[in-house]
Scaffold this motif. Structure first.
Motif, PDB file in Angstrom:
ATOM      1  N   ARG A  69       4.434 -69.403  50.780  1.00  0.00           N
ATOM      2  CA  ARG A  69       4.460 -70.871  50.724  1.00  0.00           C
ATOM      3  C   ARG A  69       4.701 -71.460  52.108  1.00  0.00           C
ATOM      4  O   ARG A  69       4.103 -72.486  52.466  1.00  0.00           O
ATOM      5  CB  ARG A  69       5.530 -71.336  49.741  1.00  0.00           C
ATOM      6  CG  ARG A  69       5.150 -71.099  48.278  1.00  0.00           C
ATOM      7  CD  ARG A  69       6.057 -71.875  47.354  1.00  0.00           C
ATOM      8  NE  ARG A  69       7.409 -71.343  47.359  1.00  0.00           N
ATOM      9  CZ  ARG A  69       7.858 -70.431  46.488  1.00  0.00           C
ATOM     10  NH1 ARG A  69       7.041 -69.928  45.568  1.00  0.00           N
ATOM     11  NH2 ARG A  69       9.102 -70.020  46.530  1.00  0.00           N
ATOM     12  N   ASP A  72       1.503 -71.235  53.996  1.00  0.00           N
ATOM     13  CA  ASP A  72       0.563 -72.259  53.532  1.00  0.00           C
ATOM     14  C   ASP A  72       0.915 -73.632  54.105  1.00  0.00           C
ATOM     15  O   ASP A  72       0.033 -74.422  54.450  1.00  0.00           O
ATOM     16  CB  ASP A  72       0.556 -72.315  52.011  1.00  0.00           C
ATOM     17  CG  ASP A  72      -0.165 -71.130  51.378  1.00  0.00           C
ATOM     18  OD1 ASP A  72      -0.923 -70.441  52.099  1.00  0.00           O
ATOM     19  OD2 ASP A  72       0.038 -70.893  50.174  1.00  0.00           O
ATOM     20  N   ARG A  75      -0.325 -73.575  57.614  1.00  0.00           N
ATOM     21  CA  ARG A  75      -1.798 -73.667  57.630  1.00  0.00           C
ATOM     22  C   ARG A  75      -2.248 -75.080  57.279  1.00  0.00           C
ATOM     23  O   ARG A  75      -3.239 -75.578  57.827  1.00  0.00           O
ATOM     24  CB  ARG A  75      -2.387 -72.658  56.652  1.00  0.00           C
ATOM     25  CG  ARG A  75      -2.181 -71.202  57.068  1.00  0.00           C
ATOM     26  CD  ARG A  75      -2.879 -70.238  56.123  1.00  0.00           C
ATOM     27  NE  ARG A  75      -2.577 -68.857  56.467  1.00  0.00           N
ATOM     28  CZ  ARG A  75      -1.804 -68.051  55.733  1.00  0.00           C
ATOM     29  NH1 ARG A  75      -1.285 -68.490  54.589  1.00  0.00           N
ATOM     30  NH2 ARG A  75      -1.555 -66.816  56.131  1.00  0.00           N
TER      31      ARG A  75
END
Length: 242
Positions: A69, A72, A75
């Motif tokens: 997580r 992410d 990103r």
């Protein structure tokens, strides 16, 4: 002592002096970095101003969903992120189990795995990052990589080789206050040693959170501290652009 495991909360930035300084307030804010013009752009929390290549190392719990997580989230801010699995698929529910596995592998082998994971991307200029035990790995690699762009430490630090030397390496540490694995005396000494090595260090402390407070699946979790940490960390990454 250096952190060997992987949650605490409410922060304000503090730049350490030789004597211990505690932040009086509960909100994180950017401050001027010597040698770098302007403030961290916390008004751009998505970190869209610059793209970094980030090598993110897991804690002693292993490569758990919280690490995915976090990757992410990074990103989503436009960064490239890699999350090496130093435990080769093993994850743990307790600190004690994770530390036992970590010790069974050995420090040298864990560092070898980390170096092999980072090597294909080091020419790009990596930002090394990690959680607790992973932060200690990230610090070790960053201090040995002349092309490192920055070092983001979450919940942990490591000892520093006497001959370590970097050229104004930007470093940001987020740690609970108090933290049983990152004591005040240890952090004061660590800060001074990092400065002698040439690092440009910022530290954020989070009063009342648990050691690994960014992990929502652990009792340490503190949502307010975690969100403040990510907001400031994304600003830090943004500040590393050319």
């Amino acid at each position: 002592m250096p952190s060997n495991v992987t949650g605490l909360a409410r922060s304000e930035h503090v730049r350490f002096a030789p004597s211990w300084v505690r932040p009086p307030a509960r909100s994180a804010r950017g401050v001027r970095r010597p040698g770098r013009p302007g403030l961290h752009r916390l008004s751009d929390p998505a970190g869209t101003m610059g793209v970094m290549n980030i090598m993110l190392f897991h804690s002693t719990y292993g490569l758990r969903p919280a690490v995915a997580r976090a990757a992410d989230r990074l990103r989503g801010a436009g960064h490239e992120v890699w999350t090496p699995d130093l435990f080769e698929g093993r994850t743990f529910d307790t600190v004690e189990e994770g530390m036992a596995h970590q010790e069974s592998i050995g420090r040298d082998e864990l560092l070898r795995r980390a170096v092999l994971a980072a090597a294909p991307y080091s020419e790009r200029g990596l930002v090394y990052a990690g959680f607790s035990f992973g932060a200690s790995v990230a610090q070790t690699l960053a201090l040995g990589d002349g092309k490192a762009r920055g070092l983001l430490l979450l919940h942990g630090t490591s000892d520093i080789a006497a001959n370590a030397e970097v050229d104004d390496l930007p470093v940001q540490l987020h740690v609970a206050e108090p933290d049983p694995f990152e004591t005040d005396d240890w952090l004061s000494a660590w800060y001074l040693q990092m400065g002698r090595a040439g690092a440009d260090v910022e530290v954020y402390r989070y009063a009342g959170a648990g050691h690994l407070y960014t992990d929502p699946d652990l009792p340490d979790h503190d949502e307010e501290a975690a969100e403040a940490t990510w907001r400031v960390a994304l600003g830090f990454l943004d500040s590393l652009e050319d």
